[in-house]
Motif scaffolding. Structure first.
Motif, PDB file in Angstrom:
ATOM      1  N   GLY A  24       0.795  -1.224   0.000  1.00  0.00           N
ATOM      2  CA  GLY A  24       0.000   0.000   0.000  1.00  0.00           C
ATOM      3  C   GLY A  24       0.824   1.268   0.000  1.00  0.00           C
ATOM      4  N   GLY A  25       2.091   1.180  -0.400  1.00  0.00           N
ATOM      5  CA  GLY A  25       2.937   2.373  -0.454  1.00  0.00           C
ATOM      6  C   GLY A  25       2.600   3.283  -1.618  1.00  0.00           C
ATOM      7  N   ALA A  26       1.865   2.755  -2.589  1.00  0.00           N
ATOM      8  CA  ALA A  26       1.419   3.494  -3.777  1.00  0.00           C
ATOM      9  C   ALA A  26       2.584   3.823  -4.704  1.00  0.00           C
ATOM     10  N   ALA A  27       2.265   4.478  -5.803  1.00  0.00           N
ATOM     11  CA  ALA A  27       3.191   4.600  -6.930  1.00  0.00           C
ATOM     12  C   ALA A  27       4.473   5.354  -6.597  1.00  0.00           C
ATOM     13  N   GLN A  28       4.404   6.379  -5.749  1.00  0.00           N
ATOM     14  CA  GLN A  28       5.580   7.208  -5.489  1.00  0.00           C
ATOM     15  C   GLN A  28       6.464   6.693  -4.362  1.00  0.00           C
ATOM     16  N   HIS A  29       6.040   5.626  -3.685  1.00  0.00           N
ATOM     17  CA  HIS A  29       6.831   5.080  -2.589  1.00  0.00           C
ATOM     18  C   HIS A  29       7.050   3.572  -2.742  1.00  0.00           C
ATOM     19  N   SER A  30       6.956   3.073  -3.971  1.00  0.00           N
ATOM     20  CA  SER A  30       7.089   1.632  -4.191  1.00  0.00           C
ATOM     21  C   SER A  30       8.097   1.291  -5.281  1.00  0.00           C
ATOM     22  N   GLU A  31       8.902   2.262  -5.685  1.00  0.00           N
ATOM     23  CA  GLU A  31       9.823   2.038  -6.792  1.00  0.00           C
ATOM     24  C   GLU A  31      10.998   1.135  -6.398  1.00  0.00           C
ATOM     25  N   ASN A  32      11.420   0.303  -7.322  1.00  0.00           N
ATOM     26  CA  ASN A  32      12.705  -0.367  -7.249  1.00  0.00           C
ATOM     27  C   ASN A  32      13.526   0.144  -8.424  1.00  0.00           C
ATOM     28  N   LEU A  33      14.611   0.864  -8.122  1.00  0.00           N
ATOM     29  CA  LEU A  33      15.349   1.592  -9.148  1.00  0.00           C
ATOM     30  C   LEU A  33      16.562   0.844  -9.683  1.00  0.00           C
ATOM     31  N   HIS A  34      16.796  -0.379  -9.233  1.00  0.00           N
ATOM     32  CA  HIS A  34      18.077  -1.012  -9.553  1.00  0.00           C
ATOM     33  C   HIS A  34      18.305  -1.171 -11.052  1.00  0.00           C
ATOM     34  N   SER A  35      17.256  -1.500 -11.798  1.00  0.00           N
ATOM     35  CA  SER A  35      17.436  -1.691 -13.235  1.00  0.00           C
ATOM     36  C   SER A  35      17.906  -0.407 -13.911  1.00  0.00           C
ATOM     37  N   MET A  36      17.290   0.703 -13.561  1.00  0.00           N
ATOM     38  CA  MET A  36      17.669   1.984 -14.140  1.00  0.00           C
ATOM     39  C   MET A  36      19.089   2.372 -13.721  1.00  0.00           C
ATOM     40  N   LEU A  37      19.418   2.188 -12.445  1.00  0.00           N
ATOM     41  CA  LEU A  37      20.728   2.588 -11.947  1.00  0.00           C
ATOM     42  C   LEU A  37      21.845   1.713 -12.483  1.00  0.00           C
ATOM     43  N   MET A  38      21.520   0.474 -12.877  1.00  0.00           N
ATOM     44  CA  MET A  38      22.535  -0.393 -13.481  1.00  0.00           C
ATOM     45  C   MET A  38      23.098   0.207 -14.763  1.00  0.00           C
ATOM     46  N   ASN A  39      22.348   1.087 -15.380  1.00  0.00           N
ATOM     47  CA  ASN A  39      22.759   1.696 -16.649  1.00  0.00           C
ATOM     48  C   ASN A  39      23.593   2.957 -16.451  1.00  0.00           C
ATOM     49  N   VAL A  40      23.793   3.361 -15.192  1.00  0.00           N
ATOM     50  CA  VAL A  40      24.584   4.556 -14.907  1.00  0.00           C
ATOM     51  C   VAL A  40      26.039   4.131 -14.681  1.00  0.00           C
ATOM     52  N   ALA A  41      26.895   4.399 -15.640  1.00  0.00           N
ATOM     53  CA  ALA A  41      28.300   4.013 -15.510  1.00  0.00           C
ATOM     54  C   ALA A  41      28.941   4.752 -14.340  1.00  0.00           C
ATOM     55  N   GLY A  42      29.662   4.014 -13.498  1.00  0.00           N
ATOM     56  CA  GLY A  42      30.347   4.616 -12.368  1.00  0.00           C
ATOM     57  C   GLY A  42      29.738   4.306 -11.030  1.00  0.00           C
TER      58      GLY A  42
END
Length: 329
Positions: free
Chosen positions: A129-147
């Motif tokens: 019940g955290g809803a859309a703005q408090h339920s993100e898992n960002l690992h996939s996106m951050l894997m694409n950030v070199a460094g």
């Protein structure tokens, strides 16, 4: 360091994280903690640290993620080893320039003259019940950030050991604590120890199917594996623990034996960590595969507040079971 049963005791995941931070602070006075309400710690990973180490080393910040994510870059560049409590994973969206353009890039752009030993940690993923703005898992996106290095433990033992390794690493590390695992308990040694970054862990041995599970999907995969064992299906469960660097060799070795692969990712399917792992196995281990690999991940929609809708979107045990059975068909 190998852990011994005699010196272990049941410890909450969040407490194991705090033990890792405290151990690093005792070992190195350059380690400082900054973030919103870190003196009282709503989630708990820094609770009590200000009493032991004082307000100079455990610093509350204004509610401005851009400010303190960026401040950590300056602090690290001038000799400190900041540990930054982001509280909620989706708050990284507010500070992506400081994280992706500054923390992740400055060592490269300075030709190695600037070292940035920063650990950004946060509770991430759905919490019910955290809803859309408090339920993100960002690992996939951050894997694409070199460094950036990306850490995502699934057990209290790994939580403590990976926290120590992250803080001692000379590079910026994003440490993701899957929200629903915070209250889980497991055996954790009282002494200090590290779990190396970039080394996966085989949580269960098996011969018929390789299941790679990430974060909170690890206990779900282990439960399904135990159930299938009673039906004569032997499932190997691998927890990457570190997504960058990714220990793909352990996965390839397993698939070479089992011939089947299911990747379970606690994030959206498109451009997921599951997609990267499957692509790597197909590229380097295609000849070992007896069936098409399966990806089990979220639907490509925001996480709903409604409990029935949230359950429908997220990975469930029956999804993992169905994917395994498809590889065996």
């Amino acid at each position: 360091m190998q852990h011994t049963e005699a010196k272990e005791r049941p410890t909450y995941f969040i407490k194991a994280m705090k033990e890792g931070i405290a151990a690093a602070m005792r070992d190195d006075e350059r380690v400082v903690v900054i973030g919103e309400d870190v003196d009282r710690s709503v989630i708990g990973a820094t609770r009590g640290l200000s009493k032991e180490f004082g307000e100079m080393r455990v610093r509350n910040t204004p509610i401005s993620e851009q400010a303190f994510v960026g401040a950590a870059v300056g602090a690290a560049a001038t000799g400190l080893r900041p540990v930054v409590d982001m509280m909620i994973g989706a708050f990284f969206y507010v500070s992506m320039d400081q994280l992706a353009n500054q923390a992740a890039k400055l060592r490269y752009m300075s030709g190695g003259q600037v070292s940035l030993p920063i650990t950004y940690f946060t509770a991430t993923g759905p919490s019910g019940g955290g809803a859309a703005q408090h339920s993100e898992n960002l690992h996939s996106m951050l894997m694409n950030v070199a460094g950036l290095k990306i850490v995502m433990p699934s057990t209290p033992y790994d939580a403590k050991g990976l926290m120590l390794s992250a803080i001692r690493d000379p590079n910026p590390v994003v440490y993701l604590q899957d929200h629903v695992l915070g209250g889980t308990r497991g055996h954790v040694p009282a002494e200090d120890y590290t779990v190396p970054l970039g080394v996966a862990d085989i949580k269960r041995r098996g011969d018929d199917v390789t299941v790679v599970a990430i974060g909170a999907t690890v206990p779900k995969a282990l439960k399904v594996a135990a159930e299938l064992a009673s039906e004569g299906v032997s499932v190997e469960v691998i927890d990457p623990r570190t997504l960058v660097p990714l220990d793909i060799d352990t996965v390839l070795t397993s698939v070479a034996r089992t011939g089947r692969l299911v990747v379970v990712d606690n994030a959206r399917l498109t451009a997921s960590a599951a997609s990267e792992i499957v692509a790597s196995v197909v590229q380097s281990g295609f000849g070992s595969l007896k069936a098409a690999p399966e990806r089990v991940a979220w639907a490509d929609v925001p996480v709903p507040f409604s409990a029935p809708l949230e359950e429908r979107v997220l990975v469930q045990e029956y999804d993992i079971r169905a994917a395994i059975q498809r590889t065996l068909a």
